[in-house]
Design a protein around this motif. Structure first.
Motif, PDB file in Angstrom:
ATOM      1  N   GLU A 169      -6.702   3.717  -5.079  1.00 27.35           N
ATOM      2  CA  GLU A 169      -7.709   3.355  -4.082  1.00 27.35           C
ATOM      3  C   GLU A 169      -7.335   3.792  -2.662  1.00 27.35           C
ATOM      4  O   GLU A 169      -6.166   3.722  -2.281  1.00 27.35           O
ATOM      5  CB  GLU A 169      -7.929   1.823  -4.054  1.00 27.35           C
ATOM      6  CG  GLU A 169      -8.624   1.265  -5.263  1.00 27.35           C
ATOM      7  CD  GLU A 169      -7.687   1.018  -6.425  1.00 27.35           C
ATOM      8  OE1 GLU A 169      -6.463   1.209  -6.252  1.00 27.35           O
ATOM      9  OE2 GLU A 169      -8.164   0.639  -7.504  1.00 27.35           O
ATOM     10  N   SER A 170      -8.359   4.202  -1.926  1.00 26.40           N
ATOM     11  CA  SER A 170      -8.192   4.451  -0.491  1.00 26.40           C
ATOM     12  C   SER A 170      -8.158   3.096   0.222  1.00 26.40           C
ATOM     13  O   SER A 170      -8.456   2.061  -0.396  1.00 26.40           O
ATOM     14  CB  SER A 170      -9.382   5.254   0.029  1.00 26.40           C
ATOM     15  OG  SER A 170     -10.559   4.475  -0.141  1.00 26.40           O
ATOM     16  N   VAL A 171      -7.821   3.124   1.510  1.00 25.52           N
ATOM     17  CA  VAL A 171      -7.817   1.863   2.281  1.00 25.52           C
ATOM     18  C   VAL A 171      -9.211   1.232   2.258  1.00 25.52           C
ATOM     19  O   VAL A 171      -9.351   0.016   2.082  1.00 25.52           O
ATOM     20  CB  VAL A 171      -7.356   2.130   3.738  1.00 25.52           C
ATOM     21  CG1 VAL A 171      -7.602   0.911   4.616  1.00 25.52           C
ATOM     22  CG2 VAL A 171      -5.883   2.494   3.755  1.00 25.52           C
ATOM     23  N   THR A 172     -10.237   2.072   2.392  1.00 31.46           N
ATOM     24  CA  THR A 172     -11.611   1.545   2.386  1.00 31.46           C
ATOM     25  C   THR A 172     -11.911   0.853   1.064  1.00 31.46           C
ATOM     26  O   THR A 172     -12.473  -0.258   1.037  1.00 31.46           O
ATOM     27  CB  THR A 172     -12.616   2.699   2.618  1.00 31.46           C
ATOM     28  OG1 THR A 172     -12.224   3.371   3.809  1.00 31.46           O
ATOM     29  CG2 THR A 172     -14.029   2.188   2.752  1.00 31.46           C
ATOM     30  N   ALA A 173     -11.529   1.481  -0.038  1.00 35.14           N
ATOM     31  CA  ALA A 173     -11.783   0.885  -1.356  1.00 35.14           C
ATOM     32  C   ALA A 173     -10.968  -0.393  -1.532  1.00 35.14           C
ATOM     33  O   ALA A 173     -11.444  -1.366  -2.140  1.00 35.14           O
ATOM     34  CB  ALA A 173     -11.447   1.882  -2.449  1.00 35.14           C
ATOM     35  N   ASP A 193       3.510   0.702  -0.889  1.00 39.28           N
ATOM     36  CA  ASP A 193       3.502   1.161  -2.281  1.00 39.28           C
ATOM     37  C   ASP A 193       2.105   0.977  -2.896  1.00 39.28           C
ATOM     38  O   ASP A 193       1.632  -0.152  -3.024  1.00 39.28           O
ATOM     39  CB  ASP A 193       4.545   0.333  -3.059  1.00 39.28           C
ATOM     40  CG  ASP A 193       4.608   0.721  -4.520  1.00 39.28           C
ATOM     41  OD1 ASP A 193       3.910   1.677  -4.915  1.00 39.28           O
ATOM     42  OD2 ASP A 193       5.367   0.058  -5.262  1.00 39.28           O
ATOM     43  N   PRO A 194       1.445   2.079  -3.307  1.00 40.16           N
ATOM     44  CA  PRO A 194       0.092   1.922  -3.874  1.00 40.16           C
ATOM     45  C   PRO A 194       0.095   1.205  -5.227  1.00 40.16           C
ATOM     46  O   PRO A 194      -0.952   0.757  -5.694  1.00 40.16           O
ATOM     47  CB  PRO A 194      -0.400   3.369  -4.030  1.00 40.16           C
ATOM     48  CG  PRO A 194       0.818   4.212  -3.998  1.00 40.16           C
ATOM     49  CD  PRO A 194       1.853   3.482  -3.207  1.00 40.16           C
ATOM     50  N   ASP A 195       1.296   1.093  -5.858  1.00 39.01           N
ATOM     51  CA  ASP A 195       1.382   0.387  -7.144  1.00 39.01           C
ATOM     52  C   ASP A 195       2.074  -0.958  -6.993  1.00 39.01           C
ATOM     53  O   ASP A 195       2.645  -1.486  -7.953  1.00 39.01           O
ATOM     54  CB  ASP A 195       2.141   1.262  -8.155  1.00 39.01           C
ATOM     55  CG  ASP A 195       1.371   2.526  -8.464  1.00 39.01           C
ATOM     56  OD1 ASP A 195       0.155   2.422  -8.700  1.00 39.01           O
ATOM     57  OD2 ASP A 195       1.980   3.620  -8.426  1.00 39.01           O
ATOM     58  N   TRP A 196       2.024  -1.512  -5.789  1.00 38.61           N
ATOM     59  CA  TRP A 196       2.710  -2.780  -5.535  1.00 38.61           C
ATOM     60  C   TRP A 196       2.282  -3.866  -6.534  1.00 38.61           C
ATOM     61  O   TRP A 196       1.108  -3.960  -6.906  1.00 38.61           O
ATOM     62  CB  TRP A 196       2.385  -3.257  -4.112  1.00 38.61           C
ATOM     63  CG  TRP A 196       3.050  -4.562  -3.756  1.00 38.61           C
ATOM     64  CD1 TRP A 196       4.262  -4.724  -3.160  1.00 38.61           C
ATOM     65  CD2 TRP A 196       2.532  -5.884  -3.978  1.00 38.61           C
ATOM     66  NE1 TRP A 196       4.533  -6.064  -2.994  1.00 38.61           N
ATOM     67  CE2 TRP A 196       3.490  -6.795  -3.497  1.00 38.61           C
ATOM     68  CE3 TRP A 196       1.370  -6.383  -4.550  1.00 38.61           C
ATOM     69  CZ2 TRP A 196       3.316  -8.173  -3.552  1.00 38.61           C
ATOM     70  CZ3 TRP A 196       1.188  -7.761  -4.622  1.00 38.61           C
ATOM     71  CH2 TRP A 196       2.154  -8.640  -4.125  1.00 38.61           C
TER      72      TRP A 196
END
Lengths: 141, 617
Positions: free
Chosen positions: B243-247, B371-374
């Motif tokens: 996901e992007s920040v917006t998503a 981390d995008p998978d945090w």
């Protein structure tokens, strides 16, 4: 010898559903009491520990529903001191080992206990122990 | 991400169907049968009357007050109801009104009106999803939006929309009524009845305008009305790391809204539901501790991102919110500790809201950390998102996400208190006898929790609720400053609060401004003389201006004369006043442009001595 280590030994050597349940109950309670003071937001382990504490309480509560849990403790409260300056890594490793043993012993009782309610309580508590293990070794949800 | 339908979708559709630029119903200029248009208008008037009936619950005892004692908007609601009743009186309203005609209408305007009725019926159905019939026949609130819908703010906004639609319908309906069509089987009576119906719709509009002049509504009220969603939770959705920040902001806000929805029903279930368990309580307290922690991390990042040498206003607001989030985390953690001492009669199962609080942990964590998978098990290596990684345009969305989260934590704290109180009354909150000293010899594993222990637990939830409210208040300020989309949350709270302290003189909303279109006082279409000149092909501005002056003068003359009539003097029926097409056109124009005073043409104006006295300051 730490209290966690003492409980590990007790759980390891427990024989029969009542003894395992009694040791497991005390182990969960002990985990809860050693984790609570270490829930420090400044520590990177804050989040896993908060969640592990909830799971420890959950495991303990699950066991209280087991009919074979003795109404009185079979052993007096542990007396060993928990070193307050214990290294965080060593501390979580010790808890992870205990939670892994808890999951294993409770799963065994869930399979072997004749009483359905004992089985259900052990299954639920084993799940909580597995959750703690996963949170502490970094593979949790 | 799927969007929930809102009331705005349907009210907008109603306006769209009436827009002359909308050609799916046929050319706007095409005339139709007055009888057919009247049949379609019945549907519209009927559903508008139902909206007005619904409003009576907002202005308490609205039908029993003498009008002079009412506030402007309550009076407008009564007058609008009366105008619709009179309007319906000229139409054949006998029998049930179907949602949709059995056979599609031939006239373009009839088709437009059928579509308008359909949109309005569906819009009303949407509002009704927030209520249900109680055991004793009364209406029960089924969501947090129900309080907003019944607020005076929303009632005023709804009246304004109804007035706007009525004005447009009146104009288009009167066009059909006054224009004979060759070959049409319409008789004069049908056309007069349609015209009279339209005149009463103008009266409705004038009544609402009068209220608006005394107590203006704001554009924000209309925005809030249009934002009311259908009462179903947004679908459950978890981040997958791409996901992007917006998503992430959208996912966080949607999950927060979903949780608020689920929390609403939880208290009702506490007495009997096996899911109301200590497991639920632990999950909510632990997850909310972590969510608050993530919010603090995120808000500190935002505060750093918005810090400017010349002005750090927003940054200061966000720092204050971060401090409040830190306190909230401490209080949720304390609450989790307090649960250590209790148990419940069921175990293992969790209420739907508790089952999904972990989702909010995940969404806020993905926003707060690099981390995008945090995940919660990410451990000590986790690092916060860098402030520079947020584009300035993303800041309002991130604030909105955090704003929604804090509102949800407040709602969850309140729901937990309601559940625990209900469960305690039912004897479902317990303590383990194993935890008691050996002096107690209770032959059961559990005993009912002492009252003091339950009260202590509740006090922790209360503290967490107040602290979450504080975060929400701080973020409301930041949302206002940055025009974040979550400003609607603040507007909804203000609407509910204004109704709770509602007195007619206190209804004015601060910072209100008049929307140029929705509150336009006068119809800008040419009057009968000017229109005739245009039909003749006259284009000289001075001649057209003379025509417009004559139209204005005739309207003023009629309105002044009507206002000077003795109060006791009966007004003729609208059909009598508009017996000829010529007089009907003049009266229609006066009603369309004359504002509130034009109402006197059809209805006796309120006597000056019956006006409500001014209140002492």
């Amino acid at each position: 010898v730490t209290r966690i280590h003492q409980l590990h030994e007790r759980l390891h050597s427990a024989v029969g559903p009542a003894a395992v349940l009694d040791a497991a109950h005390d182990a969960f309670e002990e985990m809860l009491s050693v984790i609570r003071p270490r829930e420090d937001p400044a520590d990177g382990l804050f989040i896993p520990l908060v969640m592990a504490a909830a799971s420890a309480a959950e495991g303990r509560n699950a066991i209280t529903f087991a009919p074979s849990l003795p109404p009185r403790r079979l052993h007096p409260a542990t007396t060993a001191q928990e070193p307050s300056d214990a290294n965080a890594k060593a501390f979580t490793a010790e808890l992870a080992v205990l939670s892994e043993l808890l999951a294993s012993r409770l799963t065994d009782v869930a399979h072997s206990a004749p009483d359905n309610d004992d089985q259900a309580a052990c299954r639920a508590a084993a799940r909580s122990a597995s959750d703690i293990y996963a949170l502490l070794i970094g593979s949790g949800p | 991400m799927m969007r929930r339908a809102t009331f705005g979708d349907f009210i907008q559709a109603a306006h769209w169907h009436l827009d002359p630029a909308t050609t799916i119903h046929g050319p706007a200029a095409a005339r139709g049968s007055a009888e057919e248009v009247s049949r379609s208008l019945v549907r519209v008037v009927t559903v508008l009357r139902r909206y007005l009936q619904d409003m009576t619950t907002t202005f308490n005892n609205v039908s029993t007050h003498p009008q002079a004692e009412l506030g402007s908007w309550a009076r407008a609601a009564i007058e609008a109801r009366e105008a619709l009743r009179n309007s319906a009186g000229f139409l054949n309203t006998h029998g049930a009104v179907s949602r949709w005609p059995a056979i599609p209408a031939a006239s373009p305007l009839a088709r437009r009106l059928d579509s308008v009725a359909e949109s309005l019926i569906t819009g009303r159905d949407l509002l009704q999803t927030h209520f249900s019939l109680g055991v004793y026949g009364g209406w029960q609130h089924r969501s947090e939006w129900a309080f907003v819908i019944t607020s005076s703010t929303i009632t005023r906004a709804l009246l304004t929309e109804i007035a706007s639609l009525s004005r447009t319908i009146a104009r288009q309906g009167a066009d059909v009524a006054l224009t004979g069509v060759s070959g049409s089987r319409d008789n004069a009576e049908a056309r007069r009845a349609l015209n009279a119906t339209c005149q009463w719709l103008w009266v409705l509009n004038a009544s609402v305008q009068a209220a608006h002049q005394r107590e203006p509504t704001s554009a924000a009220d209309g925005e809030l009305l249009r934002a009311i969603p259908v009462n179903i939770p947004p679908p459950r959705h978890l981040p997958d790391g791409s996901e992007s920040v917006t998503a992430l902001c959208e996912g966080t806000a949607a999950t927060a809204q979903r949780l608020r929805h689920l929390a609403w029903d939880a208290a009702e279930q506490a007495r009997w539901a096996s899911e109301m368990s200590v497991t639920s309580m632990y999950q909510v307290a632990a997850d909310n501790t972590v969510t608050s922690h993530n919010c603090e991390v995120l808000l500190r990042t935002l505060a750093a991102r918005t810090k400017r040498p010349e002005s750090d206003h927003v940054s200061a607001q966000l720092s204050a919110a971060a401090d409040a989030a830190r306190r909230t985390r401490e209080l949720w953690l304390r609450t989790a500790h307090a649960i250590d001492d209790i148990n419940t009669d069921t175990h293992g199962q969790v209420l739907p809201a508790a089952a999904e609080t972990r989702d909010l942990v995940l969404w806020t964590g993905r926003l707060a950390y690099a981390d995008p998978d945090w995940t919660p098990a990410s451990g000590p290596t986790q690092t916060a998102r860098r402030p520079e990684s947020l584009a300035p345009a993303q800041v309002p969305s991130v604030i909105a996400a955090a704003h929604h989260v804090s509102a949800t934590l407040t709602r969850l704290a309140r729901a937990e208190q309601e559940q625990i109180r209900t469960a305690a009354q039912a004897g479902r909150i317990l303590v383990t006898t194993r935890s008691l000293s050996d002096e107690f010899d209770i032959p059961r594993p559990f005993a009912r929790a002492p009252r003091a222990r339950v009260e202590l637990l509740l006090s922790h939830y209360r503290d967490a609720e107040r602290s979450s409210q504080q975060v929400t208040a701080e973020l409301a300020r930041a949302a206002e400053t940055t025009s974040a989309p979550s400003r609607l949350l603040t507007a909804a709270v203000a609407a509910v609060n204004s109704s709770q302290v509602c007195a007619p003189e206190k209804d004015k909303m601060p910072n209100g401004f008049v929307g140029a279109d929705t509150h336009r006082e006068a119809d800008d279409r040419p009057g009968p003389v000017e229109r005739t000149l245009l039909h003749l092909g006259v284009s000289r501005p001075d001649v057209l201006q003379r025509g417009a002056d004559i139209d204005e003068a005739s309207s003023r003359l009629l309105i002044d004369a009507a206002n000077e009539l003795e109060p006791g003097q009966r007004r003729p029926r609208a059909t009598m006043l508009s017996r000829s097409a010529g007089s009907a056109e003049v009266v229609n124009h006066a009603l369309a442009v004359g504002g509130p005073r034009a109402v006197a043409l059809l209805r006796r104006p309120p006597s000056p001595e019956r006006e409500s006295p001014e209140h002492e300051p």
